[in-house]
Design a protein around this motif. Structure first.
Motif, mmCIF file in Angstrom:
data_model
loop_
_atom_site.group_PDB
_atom_site.id
_atom_site.type_symbol
_atom_site.label_atom_id
_atom_site.label_comp_id
_atom_site.label_asym_id
_atom_site.label_seq_id
_atom_site.Cartn_x
_atom_site.Cartn_y
_atom_site.Cartn_z
ATOM 1 N N ALA A 83 33.430 30.813 47.310
ATOM 2 C CA ALA A 83 34.767 30.367 47.696
ATOM 3 C C ALA A 83 35.733 30.508 46.519
ATOM 4 O O ALA A 83 36.882 30.933 46.695
ATOM 5 N N LEU A 84 35.272 30.168 45.311
ATOM 6 C CA LEU A 84 36.154 30.280 44.138
ATOM 7 C C LEU A 84 36.535 31.729 43.886
ATOM 8 O O LEU A 84 37.707 32.042 43.629
ATOM 9 N N VAL A 85 35.546 32.640 43.976
ATOM 10 C CA VAL A 85 35.835 34.060 43.765
ATOM 11 C C VAL A 85 36.812 34.555 44.821
ATOM 12 O O VAL A 85 37.761 35.294 44.524
ATOM 13 N N ASN A 86 36.609 34.099 46.070
ATOM 14 C CA ASN A 86 37.511 34.497 47.153
ATOM 15 C C ASN A 86 38.938 34.056 46.863
ATOM 16 O O ASN A 86 39.895 34.820 47.048
ATOM 17 N N VAL A 87 39.088 32.816 46.352
ATOM 18 C CA VAL A 87 40.429 32.321 46.029
ATOM 19 C C VAL A 87 41.059 33.177 44.933
ATOM 20 O O VAL A 87 42.227 33.588 45.024
ATOM 21 N N MET A 88 40.267 33.514 43.902
ATOM 22 C CA MET A 88 40.794 34.308 42.785
ATOM 23 C C MET A 88 41.263 35.677 43.274
ATOM 24 O O MET A 88 42.375 36.124 42.966
ATOM 25 N N ILE A 89 40.397 36.354 44.055
ATOM 26 C CA ILE A 89 40.736 37.709 44.504
ATOM 27 C C ILE A 89 41.956 37.662 45.413
ATOM 28 O O ILE A 89 42.884 38.474 45.287
ATOM 29 N N THR A 90 41.994 36.672 46.326
ATOM 30 C CA THR A 90 43.151 36.563 47.210
ATOM 31 C C THR A 90 44.421 36.356 46.396
ATOM 32 O O THR A 90 45.461 36.973 46.675
ATOM 33 N N ALA A 91 44.335 35.494 45.377
ATOM 34 C CA ALA A 91 45.519 35.239 44.556
ATOM 35 C C ALA A 91 45.992 36.525 43.893
ATOM 36 O O ALA A 91 47.198 36.828 43.889
ATOM 37 N N LEU A 92 45.050 37.306 43.354
ATOM 38 C CA LEU A 92 45.437 38.553 42.688
ATOM 39 C C LEU A 92 46.091 39.505 43.673
ATOM 40 O O LEU A 92 47.122 40.127 43.370
ATOM 41 N N VAL A 93 45.501 39.643 44.871
ATOM 42 C CA VAL A 93 46.053 40.583 45.853
ATOM 43 C C VAL A 93 47.451 40.132 46.300
ATOM 44 O O VAL A 93 48.382 40.939 46.382
ATOM 45 N N VAL A 94 47.602 38.826 46.540
ATOM 46 C CA VAL A 94 48.916 38.325 46.970
ATOM 47 C C VAL A 94 49.952 38.583 45.889
ATOM 48 O O VAL A 94 51.076 39.030 46.152
ATOM 49 N N LEU A 95 49.561 38.362 44.634
ATOM 50 C CA LEU A 95 50.481 38.590 43.509
ATOM 51 C C LEU A 95 50.863 40.066 43.427
ATOM 52 O O LEU A 95 52.034 40.420 43.261
ATOM 53 N N TYR A 96 49.863 40.947 43.590
ATOM 54 C CA TYR A 96 50.110 42.386 43.520
ATOM 55 C C TYR A 96 51.085 42.803 44.630
ATOM 56 O O TYR A 96 52.028 43.562 44.387
ATOM 57 N N MET A 97 50.877 42.261 45.846
ATOM 58 C CA MET A 97 51.727 42.675 46.963
ATOM 59 C C MET A 97 53.136 42.136 46.809
ATOM 60 O O MET A 97 54.100 42.747 47.284
ATOM 61 N N GLN A 98 53.279 40.990 46.129
ATOM 62 C CA GLN A 98 54.635 40.474 45.910
ATOM 63 C C GLN A 98 55.409 41.354 44.941
ATOM 64 O O GLN A 98 56.620 41.477 45.037
ATOM 65 N N HIS A 99 54.687 41.994 43.998
ATOM 66 C CA HIS A 99 55.373 42.832 43.018
ATOM 67 C C HIS A 99 55.516 44.273 43.477
ATOM 68 O O HIS A 99 56.335 45.000 42.950
ATOM 69 N N ASN A 100 54.687 44.721 44.430
ATOM 70 C CA ASN A 100 54.793 46.078 44.962
ATOM 71 C C ASN A 100 54.971 46.034 46.473
ATOM 72 O O ASN A 100 54.029 46.286 47.210
ATOM 73 N N PRO A 101 56.126 45.680 46.956
ATOM 74 C CA PRO A 101 56.282 45.545 48.404
ATOM 75 C C PRO A 101 56.300 46.906 49.103
ATOM 76 O O PRO A 101 56.654 47.892 48.500
#
Lengths: 379, 100, 164
Positions: free
Chosen positions: A361-379
């Motif tokens: 679950a922790l790894v899932n949260v980390m990866i999701t956070a990274l992907v969400v951050l990436y998509m916010q910067h590269n729409p």
């Protein structure tokens, strides 16, 4: 003012009525389902005036009647007050959690807009976890008040298990909260009405072309979270393969050894109400809630361009029907699971909770956070 | 509208009850629970002031108090367990090995 | 006296009664359940003070986790025998508590905070506002709190672990 209160009261009554009846119905489904899996007929002894044809109706009436006519036994050396309080504590959280689960979009009635959800709280899912975390008291207090060593063992096991799996349950949902960016369950359900290609960035052209037609349901965006959530939710309802607090073959009946009659019926109903709530949560968080794929507020709009316009009432009925169908499906899945797999050992339950579900679950949260951050910067 | 003073008086009373619990009880678990009661009384003042000042700072501090209370309860209960293993008792009066 | 005040007095009365139960019950489990009730009532008071997020966290953290831990330890140790009720000593304690409350009330009510609350906005006390404060003005305390929790976890494991 009066009309508003009336509408809320009607919604609350409807939801309570549905959950309690579904809980009763599931009791019959469980007995029939177990019979089906074990290749016997099962639950065919209830007859009203010699008429046993309608198994469902007869069993639905006979089961509670049988419970209610049994002696209500309190152990002489037990704690009478807490022994009576415990079943209420077990049933209460299971019933109130459904208040924030939306069962439909909005219903326009004249010039009134009715949100098809009993209470729209801005802390939504946290409310569910808060109430769910109170569920452990019914088990623990009942176990202690019985003054019986088997129930005490069941209570200790139950409290440890529920605390452990609450952590994984909470962490698995954080991914969903990050993707849809809200705590409100109605907003999460609305967010799942979009298509994947509307969410994916321009750079992911291949993904947009291949899976872009799928609805943006939680299961497609957070598949790992769904597996974690499902496991933890089954553990929270304390059913096989996680029924360590009861474990018939080890602890007689564990935390409710000393319960009979109406109080046992309340524990029983509480367990089935928890199943319904868990199914409602899985539906809302991961399977689009009341969303029917491609159904907008005015009708179907398919990704290939075709559209079928529908009247408002038909849309609302379709949504409520879809929600009910999904909830029934997940209730059935949980019952099927119970009669399919054997019980875990206690150390296995603890190892699964702390050493497997929690890190994943922790790894899932980390990866999701990274992907969400990436998509916010590269729409 | 309920005046701010009502909340402050209530939290003073709850705090005093918690102090009484710490003073009179000879059971480590109840002493710890009384400390939780005192922390809650203080939280109530923070939230009441946050509401009357219209600032979120009080609520954030309550958030931190909860984190500290969780840490305190975990460590306190671990100490209670290890003391109970040695003494078979929860009475703080009996923990006097260093008393001369 | 309006409806909100009547509601407050009912909640306050229940809270005081359950707090007294926590302190004066001889049975540990009864004390713990009274404390759960008290925490629940405090959470409702938080809701009346425009703090829904903190109120829900109060139930989630205190009633849902900390008190379950207390109950777990009580059952794990299962101490037999009730504590004696030493009337004189308990009476002195109660007197000291009354004195303390009498000293605290004037001090608290003398502050210069505005007596009439600022009218709360729609978002006040919600998750967004709390998170904004938490991750802007209070970032450092937030990180320190996470380290504190880590230390607490390690400490608990070290303390409660049985020597092999």
């Amino acid at each position: 003012m009066i009309v508003d209160i009336g509408i809320v009261a009607i919604k609350a009554f409807l939801v309570l009525f549905m959950v309690l009846n579904l809980a009763g119905l599931l009791g019959w489904v469980e007995r029939k389902g177990s019979a089906l899996i074990q290749d016997r007929i099962g639950a065919n002894r209830a007859s009203i005036f010699g008429f046993a044809g309608m198994g469902l109706v007869n069993t639905l009436i006979a089961d509670p009647l049988k419970f209610l006519t049994k002696e209500d036994f309190v152990p002489p050396s037990g704690d009478r007050f807490l022994h009576t309080l415990a079943p209420c504590l077990a049933l209460f959280p299971a019933l109130v959690t459904f208040a924030v689960i939306p069962f439909g979009d909005v219903l326009y009635l004249g010039d009134r807009v009715i949100n098809l959800q009993v209470a729209n709280l801005n802390v939504g899912i946290l409310y569910i976890f808060a109430m769910g975390s109170l569920g452990v008291y019914g088990l623990v207090i009942g176990a202690w008040a019985s003054n019986n060593k088997f129930s005490l063992l069941g209570g200790v096991r139950g409290s440890a298990q529920m605390i452990s799996y609450e952590v994984a349950l909470g962490l698995s949902v954080i991914g969903i909260l990050m993707v849809y960016g809200t705590l409100e369950l109605q907003e999460i359900a609305r967010g799942q009405g979009a298509l994947l290609r509307e969410l994916l960035p321009e750079s992911a052209g291949f993904l947009r072309a291949t899976v872009g037609w799928l609805p943006a349901w939680g299961i497609f965006l957070q598949p790992v979270a769904f597996l974690l959530f499902f496991t933890a939710a089954v553990a929270e309802t304390k059913r096989i393969p996680f029924d360590l607090p009861e474990a018939e073959s080890e602890l007689v009946a564990g935390s409710h050894v000393e319960y009979s009659g109406g109080k046992f019926l309340m524990f029983f109903a509480g367990e089935f109400a928890e199943i319904v709530t868990a199914a409602g949560l899985m539906t809302t968080l991961f399977f689009g809630g009341w969303q029917v794929p491609y159904l907008m507020r005015d009708g179907f709009h398919f990704p290939w361009g075709a559209s079928i316009l529908l009247p408002h009432v038909a849309v609302v009925l379709l949504q409520v029907g879809a929600f009910t169908f999904k909830v029934l499906f997940f209730c059935w899945l949980q019952i099927l699971l119970r009669w399919t797999v054997p019980r875990f050992r206690y150390d296995q339950v603890m190892r699964l909770g702390w050493k497997m579900l929690l890190p994943v679950a922790l790894v899932n949260v980390m990866i999701t956070a990274l992907v969400v951050l990436y998509m916010q910067h590269n729409p | 509208m309920v005046p701010l003073d009502y909340y402050l008086i209530l939290s003073a009373i709850i705090f005093a009850i918690g102090v009484v619990g710490v003073l009179i009880r000879r059971n480590l678990i109840i002493v710890l629970m009384s400390i939780e009661l005192m922390l809650n009384a203080v939280n109530l003042t923070f939230i009441a002031f946050a509401n009357s000042l219209g600032s979120m700072d009080g609520q954030v501090i309550v958030f931190f108090v909860m984190a500290v209370a969780a840490a305190e309860a975990v460590i306190g209960l671990a100490i209670v367990i290890s003391v109970f293993r040695h003494r078979q008792s929860l009475d703080p009066q009996e923990m006097q090995l260093l008393k001369w | 006296m309006n409806g909100a005040q009547v509601g407050f007095f009912i909640l306050a009365g229940l809270l005081i009664v359950s707090s007294l139960w926590v302190v004066f019950q001889r049975n540990v489990v009864h004390s713990a359940m009274a404390l759960v009730a008290a925490l629940f009532l405090v959470a409702i008071l938080f809701l009346t003070l425009n703090a829904p997020m903190v109120g829900v966290l109060q139930i989630l953290v205190y009633a849902g986790a900390i008190m379950v831990l207390f109950l777990f330890v009580i059952m794990f140790l299962n101490p037999i025998g009730l504590e004696q009720r030493r009337r004189l000593w308990w009476g002195f304690g109660a007197l000291a508590g009354l004195l303390l409350a009498g000293a605290l009330v004037p001090v608290l009510t003398n502050g210069d905070a505005p007596r009439d609350p600022v009218v709360a906005t729609e978002l006040f006390g919600g998750p967004e506002e709390l998170a904004r404060s938490l991750f802007t003005d209070f970032v450092l305390p937030f990180e320190i709190a996470s380290i504190l929790l880590l230390v607490a976890i390690v400490g608990a494991v070290v303390l409660a672990k049985r020597e092999p």
